[in-house]
Write a protein that holds these residues in place. Structure first.
Motif, PDB file in Angstrom:
ATOM      1  N   TYR A  56     -60.582 121.367  37.401  1.00 39.49           N
ATOM      2  CA  TYR A  56     -59.204 121.725  37.749  1.00 39.49           C
ATOM      3  C   TYR A  56     -58.414 120.484  38.157  1.00 39.49           C
ATOM      4  O   TYR A  56     -57.284 120.281  37.702  1.00 39.49           O
ATOM      5  N   LEU A  57     -59.021 119.650  38.993  1.00 41.38           N
ATOM      6  CA  LEU A  57     -58.339 118.443  39.448  1.00 41.38           C
ATOM      7  C   LEU A  57     -58.028 117.521  38.274  1.00 41.38           C
ATOM      8  O   LEU A  57     -56.938 116.948  38.201  1.00 41.38           O
ATOM      9  N   GLN A  58     -58.956 117.391  37.334  1.00 40.64           N
ATOM     10  CA  GLN A  58     -58.711 116.533  36.173  1.00 40.64           C
ATOM     11  C   GLN A  58     -57.547 117.067  35.326  1.00 40.64           C
ATOM     12  O   GLN A  58     -56.711 116.301  34.846  1.00 40.64           O
ATOM     13  N   LYS A  59     -57.461 118.390  35.168  1.00 43.40           N
ATOM     14  CA  LYS A  59     -56.344 118.987  34.422  1.00 43.40           C
ATOM     15  C   LYS A  59     -55.027 118.769  35.162  1.00 43.40           C
ATOM     16  O   LYS A  59     -53.997 118.491  34.555  1.00 43.40           O
ATOM     17  N   ALA A  60     -55.065 118.892  36.480  1.00 38.53           N
ATOM     18  CA  ALA A  60     -53.859 118.672  37.280  1.00 38.53           C
ATOM     19  C   ALA A  60     -53.431 117.213  37.203  1.00 38.53           C
ATOM     20  O   ALA A  60     -52.235 116.911  37.148  1.00 38.53           O
ATOM     21  N   LEU A  61     -54.389 116.293  37.189  1.00 35.07           N
ATOM     22  CA  LEU A  61     -54.068 114.870  37.085  1.00 35.07           C
ATOM     23  C   LEU A  61     -53.482 114.529  35.718  1.00 35.07           C
ATOM     24  O   LEU A  61     -52.717 113.578  35.583  1.00 35.07           O
ATOM     25  N   ALA A  62     -53.816 115.313  34.710  1.00 37.35           N
ATOM     26  CA  ALA A  62     -53.336 115.045  33.345  1.00 37.35           C
ATOM     27  C   ALA A  62     -51.820 115.154  33.237  1.00 37.35           C
ATOM     28  O   ALA A  62     -51.224 114.548  32.342  1.00 37.35           O
ATOM     29  N   VAL A  63     -51.177 115.888  34.137  1.00 36.56           N
ATOM     30  CA  VAL A  63     -49.717 116.030  34.063  1.00 36.56           C
ATOM     31  C   VAL A  63     -48.997 114.831  34.677  1.00 36.56           C
ATOM     32  O   VAL A  63     -47.802 114.672  34.491  1.00 36.56           O
ATOM     33  N   LEU A  64     -49.738 113.993  35.409  1.00 41.36           N
ATOM     34  CA  LEU A  64     -49.133 112.810  36.012  1.00 41.36           C
ATOM     35  C   LEU A  64     -48.904 111.739  34.950  1.00 41.36           C
ATOM     36  O   LEU A  64     -49.557 111.731  33.911  1.00 41.36           O
ATOM     37  N   SER A  65     -48.013 110.821  35.257  1.00 37.37           N
ATOM     38  CA  SER A  65     -47.816 109.687  34.356  1.00 37.37           C
ATOM     39  C   SER A  65     -49.106 108.861  34.344  1.00 37.37           C
ATOM     40  O   SER A  65     -49.864 108.893  35.316  1.00 37.37           O
ATOM     41  N   PRO A  66     -49.347 108.115  33.267  1.00 40.51           N
ATOM     42  CA  PRO A  66     -50.575 107.307  33.223  1.00 40.51           C
ATOM     43  C   PRO A  66     -50.708 106.363  34.419  1.00 40.51           C
ATOM     44  O   PRO A  66     -51.798 106.214  34.974  1.00 40.51           O
ATOM     45  N   ARG A  67     -49.634 105.740  34.854  1.00 31.00           N
ATOM     46  CA  ARG A  67     -49.693 104.798  35.974  1.00 31.00           C
ATOM     47  C   ARG A  67     -50.010 105.542  37.275  1.00 31.00           C
ATOM     48  O   ARG A  67     -50.837 105.100  38.061  1.00 31.00           O
ATOM     49  N   SER A  68     -49.365 106.689  37.497  1.00 35.14           N
ATOM     50  CA  SER A  68     -49.635 107.471  38.704  1.00 35.14           C
ATOM     51  C   SER A  68     -51.084 107.948  38.729  1.00 35.14           C
ATOM     52  O   SER A  68     -51.736 107.926  39.774  1.00 35.14           O
ATOM     53  N   ARG A  69     -51.580 108.375  37.583  1.00 30.25           N
ATOM     54  CA  ARG A  69     -52.964 108.826  37.479  1.00 30.25           C
ATOM     55  C   ARG A  69     -53.925 107.667  37.808  1.00 30.25           C
ATOM     56  O   ARG A  69     -54.891 107.835  38.547  1.00 30.25           O
ATOM     57  N   GLU A  70     -53.621 106.488  37.277  1.00 29.76           N
ATOM     58  CA  GLU A  70     -54.454 105.315  37.531  1.00 29.76           C
ATOM     59  C   GLU A  70     -54.446 104.949  39.020  1.00 29.76           C
ATOM     60  O   GLU A  70     -55.497 104.684  39.613  1.00 29.76           O
ATOM     61  N   VAL A  71     -53.260 104.974  39.628  1.00 23.49           N
ATOM     62  CA  VAL A  71     -53.141 104.659  41.055  1.00 23.49           C
ATOM     63  C   VAL A  71     -53.910 105.684  41.884  1.00 23.49           C
ATOM     64  O   VAL A  71     -54.654 105.330  42.800  1.00 23.49           O
ATOM     65  N   PHE A  72     -53.759 106.964  41.550  1.00 26.32           N
ATOM     66  CA  PHE A  72     -54.463 108.022  42.278  1.00 26.32           C
ATOM     67  C   PHE A  72     -55.974 107.819  42.201  1.00 26.32           C
ATOM     68  O   PHE A  72     -56.671 107.897  43.210  1.00 26.32           O
ATOM     69  N   LYS A  73     -56.484 107.564  41.013  1.00 25.15           N
ATOM     70  CA  LYS A  73     -57.929 107.408  40.850  1.00 25.15           C
ATOM     71  C   LYS A  73     -58.451 106.192  41.616  1.00 25.15           C
ATOM     72  O   LYS A  73     -59.511 106.253  42.222  1.00 25.15           O
ATOM     73  N   LEU A  74     -57.696 105.101  41.589  1.00 23.67           N
ATOM     74  CA  LEU A  74     -58.134 103.912  42.326  1.00 23.67           C
ATOM     75  C   LEU A  74     -58.145 104.175  43.833  1.00 23.67           C
ATOM     76  O   LEU A  74     -59.080 103.776  44.531  1.00 23.67           O
ATOM     77  N   CYS A  75     -57.109 104.853  44.325  1.00 27.10           N
ATOM     78  CA  CYS A  75     -57.010 105.112  45.766  1.00 27.10           C
ATOM     79  C   CYS A  75     -57.987 106.188  46.221  1.00 27.10           C
ATOM     80  O   CYS A  75     -58.692 106.007  47.220  1.00 27.10           O
ATOM     81  N   ARG A  76     -58.031 107.301  45.524  1.00 23.16           N
ATOM     82  CA  ARG A  76     -58.814 108.456  45.992  1.00 23.16           C
ATOM     83  C   ARG A  76     -60.251 108.460  45.505  1.00 23.16           C
ATOM     84  O   ARG A  76     -61.155 108.792  46.247  1.00 23.16           O
ATOM     85  N   GLU A  77     -60.472 108.148  44.250  1.00 19.64           N
ATOM     86  CA  GLU A  77     -61.832 108.219  43.728  1.00 19.64           C
ATOM     87  C   GLU A  77     -62.635 106.959  44.036  1.00 19.64           C
ATOM     88  O   GLU A  77     -63.829 107.023  44.260  1.00 19.64           O
ATOM     89  N   GLN A  78     -61.962 105.802  44.027  1.00 19.50           N
ATOM     90  CA  GLN A  78     -62.676 104.552  44.290  1.00 19.50           C
ATOM     91  C   GLN A  78     -62.480 104.067  45.722  1.00 19.50           C
ATOM     92  O   GLN A  78     -63.085 103.077  46.128  1.00 19.50           O
ATOM     93  N   GLY A  79     -61.608 104.736  46.478  1.00 21.04           N
ATOM     94  CA  GLY A  79     -61.419 104.421  47.891  1.00 21.04           C
ATOM     95  C   GLY A  79     -60.749 103.083  48.165  1.00 21.04           C
ATOM     96  O   GLY A  79     -60.913 102.523  49.240  1.00 21.04           O
ATOM     97  N   LYS A  80     -59.977 102.592  47.234  1.00 17.99           N
ATOM     98  CA  LYS A  80     -59.297 101.304  47.423  1.00 17.99           C
ATOM     99  C   LYS A  80     -58.041 101.499  48.270  1.00 17.99           C
ATOM    100  O   LYS A  80     -57.414 102.544  48.242  1.00 17.99           O
ATOM    101  N   SER A  81     -57.691 100.473  49.015  1.00 15.94           N
ATOM    102  CA  SER A  81     -56.482 100.514  49.830  1.00 15.94           C
ATOM    103  C   SER A  81     -55.263 100.294  48.935  1.00 15.94           C
ATOM    104  O   SER A  81     -55.388  99.831  47.795  1.00 15.94           O
ATOM    105  N   TYR A  82     -54.097 100.605  49.467  1.00 13.87           N
ATOM    106  CA  TYR A  82     -52.857 100.375  48.717  1.00 13.87           C
ATOM    107  C   TYR A  82     -52.719  98.905  48.356  1.00 13.87           C
ATOM    108  O   TYR A  82     -52.282  98.562  47.270  1.00 13.87           O
TER     109      TYR A  82
END
Length: 128
Positions: A56-82
């Motif tokens: 479900y989360l992956q489908k929801a992320l698919a509606v985001l722009s590619p850059r927003s999706r990339e930023v989200f994955k780096l911050c939330r999935e990889q735990g990187k700081s801003y």
């Protein structure tokens, strides 16, 4: 004297009920409830539910722009700081923050509408 006891009883009852209502609206309290629920489930149920939530989360992320999706994955999935994400992508920290705010707003609305839970609870479940 009897009316004072009755009054104090009603005040205490109402305060308790208001506190419980507030706790149920709190993401921290809901996270604790979900954590205790997750601990009680068996592993097969857990795996199936986690897969469904992850899909479900992956489908929801698919509606985001590619850059927003990339930023989200780096911050939330990889735990990187801003700061780390900003450096890695060559954008400002403020741009990273703006992408995350927009992403979280879209995901929060989607999760609450479709699953009936808060985004925070979903992320707690998936990060266990």
């Amino acid at each position: 004297m009897q009316s004072l006891k009755a009054y104090l009883h009603i005040v205490a009852r109402n305060h308790t009920l208001n506190s419980l209502k507030k706790a149920f609206r709190s993401e921290v309290a809901m996270s604790e409830i979900v954590n205790s629920f997750v601990e009680e489930r068996n592993s097969t149920e857990d795996e199936l539910l986690n897969k469904e939530y992850y899909d479900y989360l992956q489908k929801a992320l698919a509606v985001l722009s590619p850059r927003s999706r990339e930023v989200f994955k780096l911050c939330r999935e990889q735990g990187k700081s801003y700061e780390e994400v900003a450096t890695a992508l060559g954008i400002s920290r403020n741009a990273v923050k703006n992408h995350m705010v927009a992403s979280m707003k879209i995901l929060r609305t989607s999760v609450e509408r479709d699953l009936g839970i808060s985004l925070g609870v979903l992320l707690v479940i998936l990060l266990k």
